[in-house]
Design a protein around this motif. Structure first.
Motif, PDB file in Angstrom:
ATOM      1  N   HIS A 212      -7.218  46.167 -10.852  1.00 40.97           N
ATOM      2  CA  HIS A 212      -8.770  45.978 -10.302  1.00 40.97           C
ATOM      3  C   HIS A 212      -9.578  46.660 -11.479  1.00 40.97           C
ATOM      4  O   HIS A 212      -9.486  48.187 -11.665  1.00 40.97           O
ATOM      5  CB  HIS A 212      -8.816  46.743  -9.079  1.00 40.97           C
ATOM      6  CG  HIS A 212     -10.013  46.320  -8.247  1.00 40.97           C
ATOM      7  ND1 HIS A 212     -10.073  46.967  -7.015  1.00 40.97           N
ATOM      8  CD2 HIS A 212     -11.011  45.637  -8.717  1.00 40.97           C
ATOM      9  CE1 HIS A 212     -11.292  46.446  -6.720  1.00 40.97           C
ATOM     10  NE2 HIS A 212     -11.816  45.783  -7.636  1.00 40.97           N
ATOM     11  N   ILE A 213     -10.566  46.096 -11.817  1.00 42.79           N
ATOM     12  CA  ILE A 213     -11.314  46.441 -13.018  1.00 42.79           C
ATOM     13  C   ILE A 213     -12.829  46.543 -12.469  1.00 42.79           C
ATOM     14  O   ILE A 213     -13.226  45.476 -11.845  1.00 42.79           O
ATOM     15  CB  ILE A 213     -11.163  45.305 -14.189  1.00 42.79           C
ATOM     16  CG1 ILE A 213      -9.753  45.633 -14.772  1.00 42.79           C
ATOM     17  CG2 ILE A 213     -12.182  45.909 -15.325  1.00 42.79           C
ATOM     18  CD1 ILE A 213      -9.510  44.528 -15.902  1.00 42.79           C
TER      19      ILE A 213
ATOM     20  N   VAL B 220     -16.525  46.259 -13.819  1.00 37.48           N
ATOM     21  CA  VAL B 220     -17.520  46.063 -14.934  1.00 37.48           C
ATOM     22  C   VAL B 220     -18.928  46.324 -14.636  1.00 37.48           C
ATOM     23  O   VAL B 220     -19.382  45.876 -13.789  1.00 37.48           O
ATOM     24  CB  VAL B 220     -17.443  44.492 -15.187  1.00 37.48           C
ATOM     25  CG1 VAL B 220     -18.405  44.252 -16.400  1.00 37.48           C
ATOM     26  CG2 VAL B 220     -15.817  43.936 -15.575  1.00 37.48           C
TER      27      VAL B 220
ATOM     28  N   LEU C 102     -11.770  38.034 -17.075  1.00 37.57           N
ATOM     29  CA  LEU C 102     -10.777  38.700 -16.693  1.00 37.57           C
ATOM     30  C   LEU C 102     -10.217  38.210 -15.413  1.00 37.57           C
ATOM     31  O   LEU C 102      -8.929  38.239 -15.185  1.00 37.57           O
ATOM     32  CB  LEU C 102     -11.544  39.959 -16.170  1.00 37.57           C
ATOM     33  CG  LEU C 102     -11.979  40.877 -17.569  1.00 37.57           C
ATOM     34  CD1 LEU C 102     -12.614  42.202 -16.768  1.00 37.57           C
ATOM     35  CD2 LEU C 102     -10.795  41.467 -18.151  1.00 37.57           C
TER      36      LEU C 102
ATOM     37  N   TYR D  94      -6.814  39.375 -13.144  1.00 46.27           N
ATOM     38  CA  TYR D  94      -7.142  40.906 -12.903  1.00 46.27           C
ATOM     39  C   TYR D  94      -8.361  40.470 -11.780  1.00 46.27           C
ATOM     40  O   TYR D  94      -9.206  39.546 -11.591  1.00 46.27           O
ATOM     41  CB  TYR D  94      -7.937  41.454 -13.836  1.00 46.27           C
ATOM     42  CG  TYR D  94      -7.273  41.754 -15.251  1.00 46.27           C
ATOM     43  CD1 TYR D  94      -6.463  42.949 -15.039  1.00 46.27           C
ATOM     44  CD2 TYR D  94      -7.138  40.898 -16.363  1.00 46.27           C
ATOM     45  CE1 TYR D  94      -5.568  43.172 -16.134  1.00 46.27           C
ATOM     46  CE2 TYR D  94      -6.322  41.206 -17.226  1.00 46.27           C
ATOM     47  CZ  TYR D  94      -5.681  42.302 -17.127  1.00 46.27           C
ATOM     48  OH  TYR D  94      -4.497  42.722 -18.338  1.00 46.27           O
TER      49      TYR D  94
ATOM     50  N   VAL E  82     -11.595  41.699 -10.243  1.00 43.87           N
ATOM     51  CA  VAL E  82     -12.892  42.201 -10.883  1.00 43.87           C
ATOM     52  C   VAL E  82     -13.933  42.583  -9.847  1.00 43.87           C
ATOM     53  O   VAL E  82     -14.226  41.602  -8.990  1.00 43.87           O
ATOM     54  CB  VAL E  82     -13.531  41.441 -11.949  1.00 43.87           C
ATOM     55  CG1 VAL E  82     -14.562  41.804 -12.625  1.00 43.87           C
ATOM     56  CG2 VAL E  82     -12.359  40.966 -12.774  1.00 43.87           C
TER      57      VAL E  82
ATOM     58  N   PHE F  87     -10.084  51.878  -8.804  1.00 41.86           N
ATOM     59  CA  PHE F  87     -10.057  50.974 -10.083  1.00 41.86           C
ATOM     60  C   PHE F  87      -8.927  51.449 -10.865  1.00 41.86           C
ATOM     61  O   PHE F  87      -8.843  52.794 -11.014  1.00 41.86           O
ATOM     62  CB  PHE F  87     -11.240  50.843 -10.613  1.00 41.86           C
ATOM     63  CG  PHE F  87     -12.612  50.297  -9.870  1.00 41.86           C
ATOM     64  CD1 PHE F  87     -12.676  48.797  -9.536  1.00 41.86           C
ATOM     65  CD2 PHE F  87     -13.447  51.105  -9.045  1.00 41.86           C
ATOM     66  CE1 PHE F  87     -13.604  48.227  -8.666  1.00 41.86           C
ATOM     67  CE2 PHE F  87     -14.229  50.593  -8.099  1.00 41.86           C
ATOM     68  CZ  PHE F  87     -14.320  49.174  -8.050  1.00 41.86           C
ATOM     69  N   ASP F  88      -8.350  50.747 -11.512  1.00 43.85           N
ATOM     70  CA  ASP F  88      -7.424  50.570 -12.862  1.00 43.85           C
ATOM     71  C   ASP F  88      -8.127  51.078 -13.877  1.00 43.85           C
ATOM     72  O   ASP F  88      -7.656  51.598 -14.960  1.00 43.85           O
ATOM     73  CB  ASP F  88      -6.426  49.648 -12.671  1.00 43.85           C
ATOM     74  CG  ASP F  88      -5.749  49.576 -11.315  1.00 43.85           C
ATOM     75  OD1 ASP F  88      -4.852  50.451 -11.154  1.00 43.85           O
ATOM     76  OD2 ASP F  88      -5.845  48.495 -10.789  1.00 43.85           O
ATOM     77  N   LEU F  89      -9.307  50.385 -14.335  1.00 46.42           N
ATOM     78  CA  LEU F  89      -9.896  50.617 -15.423  1.00 46.42           C
ATOM     79  C   LEU F  89     -11.454  50.301 -15.224  1.00 46.42           C
ATOM     80  O   LEU F  89     -11.954  49.417 -14.168  1.00 46.42           O
ATOM     81  CB  LEU F  89      -9.621  49.413 -16.394  1.00 46.42           C
ATOM     82  CG  LEU F  89     -10.337  49.275 -17.782  1.00 46.42           C
ATOM     83  CD1 LEU F  89     -10.242  50.433 -18.643  1.00 46.42           C
ATOM     84  CD2 LEU F  89      -9.949  47.969 -18.727  1.00 46.42           C
TER      85      LEU F  89
ATOM     86  N   VAL G 286     -15.009  49.169 -17.400  1.00 45.37           N
ATOM     87  CA  VAL G 286     -15.846  48.614 -18.480  1.00 45.37           C
ATOM     88  C   VAL G 286     -17.131  49.075 -18.374  1.00 45.37           C
ATOM     89  O   VAL G 286     -17.787  48.379 -17.403  1.00 45.37           O
ATOM     90  CB  VAL G 286     -15.238  47.266 -18.783  1.00 45.37           C
ATOM     91  CG1 VAL G 286     -16.195  46.656 -19.905  1.00 45.37           C
ATOM     92  CG2 VAL G 286     -13.785  46.790 -18.679  1.00 45.37           C
TER      93      VAL G 286
ATOM     94  N   THR H 149      -9.685  57.670 -14.201  1.00 48.94           N
ATOM     95  CA  THR H 149      -9.481  56.360 -14.268  1.00 48.94           C
ATOM     96  C   THR H 149     -10.153  56.049 -15.857  1.00 48.94           C
ATOM     97  O   THR H 149     -10.907  56.381 -16.434  1.00 48.94           O
ATOM     98  CB  THR H 149     -10.477  55.580 -13.652  1.00 48.94           C
ATOM     99  OG1 THR H 149     -10.293  55.772 -12.349  1.00 48.94           O
ATOM    100  CG2 THR H 149     -10.417  54.008 -13.811  1.00 48.94           C
TER     101      THR H 149
END
Length: 90
Positions: free
Chosen positions: A7-8, A10, A25, A30, A32, A50-52, A54, A77
């Protein structure tokens, strides 16, 4: 057994960039979630994991660098910073 997709989050004030990144993504499997500024990102981070992240460096109000510093006090994270700056000193 299927492994859940990453889970990203942004975060960018530019709708076009948020949309393009989100589409790319998602196309690559992914999950998002998007935020238009640091305040919205903080609200999302209060309730979701979240895993990342941006994160745009240059946003109105609280910029990406300030948000990164604040987040590092609470979470580990991974954060990928996006910037339009091109100078080495930046």
């Amino acid at each position: 057994m299927m492994i859940p997709d990453a889970h990203i989050l942004v975060v960018d004030d530019d709708e076009r960039i948020r949309s393009l990144l989100g589409k790319f993504l998602r196309k690559n499997d992914y999950m998002v979630t998007t935020a238009r500024d640091a305040a919205q990102a903080r609200r999302l981070l209060a309730g979701l994991e979240f895993d990342l992240i941006v994160l745009d460096v240059m946003m109105p109000g609280e910029d990406g660098i300030a948000l990164t510093r604040a987040l590092r006090q609470k979470i580990q994270t991974p954060i990928l910073l996006l910037t339009a700056k091109g100078e080495t000193e930046d």
